[in-house]
Each structure stands twice: as structure tokens, then as C-alpha cells.
Write a protein that holds these residues in place. Sequence first.
Motif, short mmCIF file in Angstrom:
data_model
loop_
_atom_site.label_atom_id
_atom_site.label_comp_id
_atom_site.label_asym_id
_atom_site.label_seq_id
_atom_site.Cartn_x
_atom_site.Cartn_y
_atom_site.Cartn_z
N ARG A 18 -3.32 -19.53 -7.65
CA ARG A 18 -3.51 -20.92 -7.28
C ARG A 18 -4.55 -21.68 -7.44
NH1 ARG A 18 -3.87 -24.44 -2.78
NH2 ARG A 18 -1.95 -25.86 -2.62
N ALA A 19 -5.72 -20.96 -7.24
CA ALA A 19 -6.90 -21.74 -7.37
C ALA A 19 -7.17 -21.91 -8.82
CB ALA A 19 -8.35 -20.64 -7.02
N GLU A 20 -6.86 -21.14 -9.65
CA GLU A 20 -7.00 -21.45 -11.19
C GLU A 20 -6.13 -22.44 -11.65
OE1 GLU A 20 -7.34 -19.38 -15.63
OE2 GLU A 20 -5.97 -18.65 -14.18
N ALA A 21 -4.99 -22.64 -11.05
CA ALA A 21 -3.94 -23.56 -11.42
C ALA A 21 -4.35 -24.82 -10.88
CB ALA A 21 -2.53 -23.29 -10.69
N LEU A 22 -5.06 -24.92 -9.66
CA LEU A 22 -5.52 -26.30 -9.11
C LEU A 22 -6.64 -26.41 -10.02
CD1 LEU A 22 -5.57 -25.49 -5.38
CD2 LEU A 22 -4.09 -27.78 -6.58
N GLU A 23 -7.56 -25.86 -10.47
CA GLU A 23 -8.75 -26.18 -11.21
C GLU A 23 -8.32 -26.65 -12.61
OE1 GLU A 23 -12.74 -24.24 -13.29
OE2 GLU A 23 -11.47 -23.04 -12.02
N LEU A 24 -7.35 -26.09 -13.17
CA LEU A 24 -6.65 -26.70 -14.50
C LEU A 24 -6.03 -27.79 -14.22
CD1 LEU A 24 -5.03 -23.06 -15.70
CD2 LEU A 24 -6.85 -24.50 -16.97
N ALA A 25 -5.40 -28.11 -13.45
CA ALA A 25 -4.52 -29.16 -13.23
C ALA A 25 -5.72 -30.74 -12.69
CB ALA A 25 -3.70 -29.31 -11.77
N ARG A 26 -6.59 -30.37 -12.05
CA ARG A 26 -7.63 -31.46 -11.74
C ARG A 26 -8.32 -31.76 -12.88
NH1 ARG A 26 -8.82 -28.09 -6.27
NH2 ARG A 26 -7.73 -29.17 -4.89
N ILE A 27 -8.70 -30.69 -13.76
CA ILE A 27 -9.64 -31.04 -15.00
C ILE A 27 -8.73 -31.78 -15.81
CG2 ILE A 27 -10.83 -30.21 -16.92
CD1 ILE A 27 -11.88 -27.93 -15.12
N LEU A 28 -7.42 -31.27 -16.22
CA LEU A 28 -6.66 -32.09 -17.13
C LEU A 28 -6.34 -33.37 -16.67
CD1 LEU A 28 -4.79 -28.56 -18.17
CD2 LEU A 28 -6.33 -29.86 -19.57
N ALA A 29 -5.83 -33.30 -15.49
CA ALA A 29 -5.28 -34.85 -15.18
C ALA A 29 -6.56 -35.70 -15.08
CB ALA A 29 -4.58 -34.50 -13.64
N GLY A 30 -7.74 -35.19 -14.57
CA GLY A 30 -8.95 -36.20 -14.39
C GLY A 30 -9.40 -36.45 -15.72
N ARG A 31 -8.94 -35.78 -16.77
CA ARG A 31 -9.48 -36.31 -18.17
C ARG A 31 -8.42 -37.18 -18.91
NH1 ARG A 31 -11.78 -30.59 -20.55
NH2 ARG A 31 -13.62 -30.78 -19.34
N LYS A 32 -7.21 -37.48 -18.08
CA LYS A 32 -6.13 -38.21 -18.43
C LYS A 32 -5.49 -37.63 -19.60
CE LYS A 32 -5.49 -42.44 -17.77
NZ LYS A 32 -4.88 -42.66 -16.59
N LEU A 33 -5.56 -36.41 -19.79
CA LEU A 33 -4.61 -35.45 -20.97
C LEU A 33 -3.24 -35.33 -20.40
CD1 LEU A 33 -7.59 -33.00 -22.06
CD2 LEU A 33 -6.83 -35.02 -22.80
N CYS A 34 -2.93 -35.50 -19.15
CA CYS A 34 -1.49 -35.51 -18.70
C CYS A 34 -1.36 -36.53 -17.44
CB CYS A 34 -1.22 -34.20 -18.08
SG CYS A 34 -2.02 -33.50 -16.78
N ALA A 35 -0.27 -36.87 -17.17
CA ALA A 35 0.01 -38.03 -16.09
C ALA A 35 0.03 -37.13 -14.73
CB ALA A 35 1.25 -38.58 -16.21
N GLY A 36 0.38 -35.94 -15.03
CA GLY A 36 0.36 -35.12 -13.74
C GLY A 36 0.76 -33.73 -13.94
N ILE A 37 0.50 -32.65 -12.95
CA ILE A 37 1.22 -31.20 -13.20
C ILE A 37 1.64 -30.99 -11.66
CG2 ILE A 37 -0.05 -28.90 -13.40
CD1 ILE A 37 -1.85 -30.16 -15.14
N ASN A 38 2.66 -30.29 -11.82
CA ASN A 38 3.17 -29.72 -10.52
C ASN A 38 2.86 -28.28 -10.65
OD1 ASN A 38 5.76 -31.52 -11.92
ND2 ASN A 38 5.40 -31.77 -9.33
N ILE A 39 2.51 -27.56 -9.29
CA ILE A 39 1.98 -26.43 -9.26
C ILE A 39 3.17 -25.80 -8.43
CG2 ILE A 39 0.18 -24.64 -8.83
CD1 ILE A 39 -1.57 -26.86 -9.25
N VAL A 40 3.68 -24.43 -9.09
CA VAL A 40 4.73 -23.62 -8.50
C VAL A 40 4.23 -22.33 -7.97
CG1 VAL A 40 7.10 -23.09 -8.33
CG2 VAL A 40 6.18 -25.10 -9.35
N PRO A 41 3.71 -22.10 -7.01
CA PRO A 41 3.28 -20.78 -6.55
C PRO A 41 4.38 -19.55 -6.34
CG PRO A 41 3.01 -21.97 -4.59
CD PRO A 41 3.39 -22.90 -5.74
N GLY A 42 3.94 -18.41 -6.43
CA GLY A 42 4.72 -17.20 -6.24
C GLY A 42 5.93 -16.80 -7.38
N ALA A 43 5.32 -17.23 -8.50
CA ALA A 43 6.13 -16.58 -9.60
C ALA A 43 5.73 -15.13 -9.98
CB ALA A 43 6.01 -17.54 -10.59
N THR A 44 6.90 -14.27 -9.99
CA THR A 44 6.56 -13.06 -10.75
C THR A 44 6.96 -13.03 -11.99
OG1 THR A 44 7.17 -11.97 -8.12
CG2 THR A 44 7.06 -10.51 -10.39
#
Length: 115
Positions: A18-44
Motif C-alpha cells: 500500500r505504501a508503494e501504491a500511495l507513493e506512485l499515485a501521489r507522484i503520478l497524480a501530482g505531475r498531472k500524468l493522470c486525473a486520479g488513481i484508485n488503490i485497491v489493497p488486498g489482491a492476491t
Amino acid sequence: MAREGFMSSLVYMTAKSRAEALELARILAGRKLCAGINIVPGATSVYWWDGEIRENEECLLLAQVSDQALPAFMEAAKLLHSYQVPCIVALPVAGGNLPFLEWIENNSRGEAPCG
């Protein structure tokens, strides 16, 4: 439903935590490379790697990306990711809620620097 000229993709990615997912999301969204990112934890994830079957818990990321920003998004996501071969797959959006598609277009311009 028609796309009314808005061209966008849903980018499917996985992250080791989850920590890596949040870091990726914050950087990519912060650079306006995406409008948003949904993070879904707990996938096997069950997959082949180095000649054997592996199983790990991961987070799924679903990013809303305009076609204009997609090349820069893909490049940045690969550079930022911790995996040697990250799962990053862009799926074209065939239709949807037009105000939402417009929001994606207006909020993922790919204008921020990648470095």
C-alpha cells in the motif's frame, strides 16, 4: 455511449505494498500524468517468475489517464516502480459518463516534468 472526442485509458498496475501504491499515485497524480488513481489493497497475485510459481499480496492501482498524457504516464510509472518487470497495462475507454471523461481529459495533461 459516445466518447464525444475524449480519448482516455484506464491503466491497470500492481504494487508490492500500500505504501508503494500511495507513493506512485501521489507522484503520478501530482505531475498531472493522470486525473486520479484508485488503490485497491488486498489482491492476491499468483504468477510465474524465475521458473517457479509465486504468490504474493499486492495492491491494484487503476489510473484514469488521457491519451495525451499516456506516453509520459507509462514512462514515469516504469521509472518509479520497484519491480524489475512491473505490471502496467493501458486499456482504452470505449465510453462512459461524458462529464467524467471530460474530467480525465482536463486533469491529466501530462504537462508536468517527469524528473
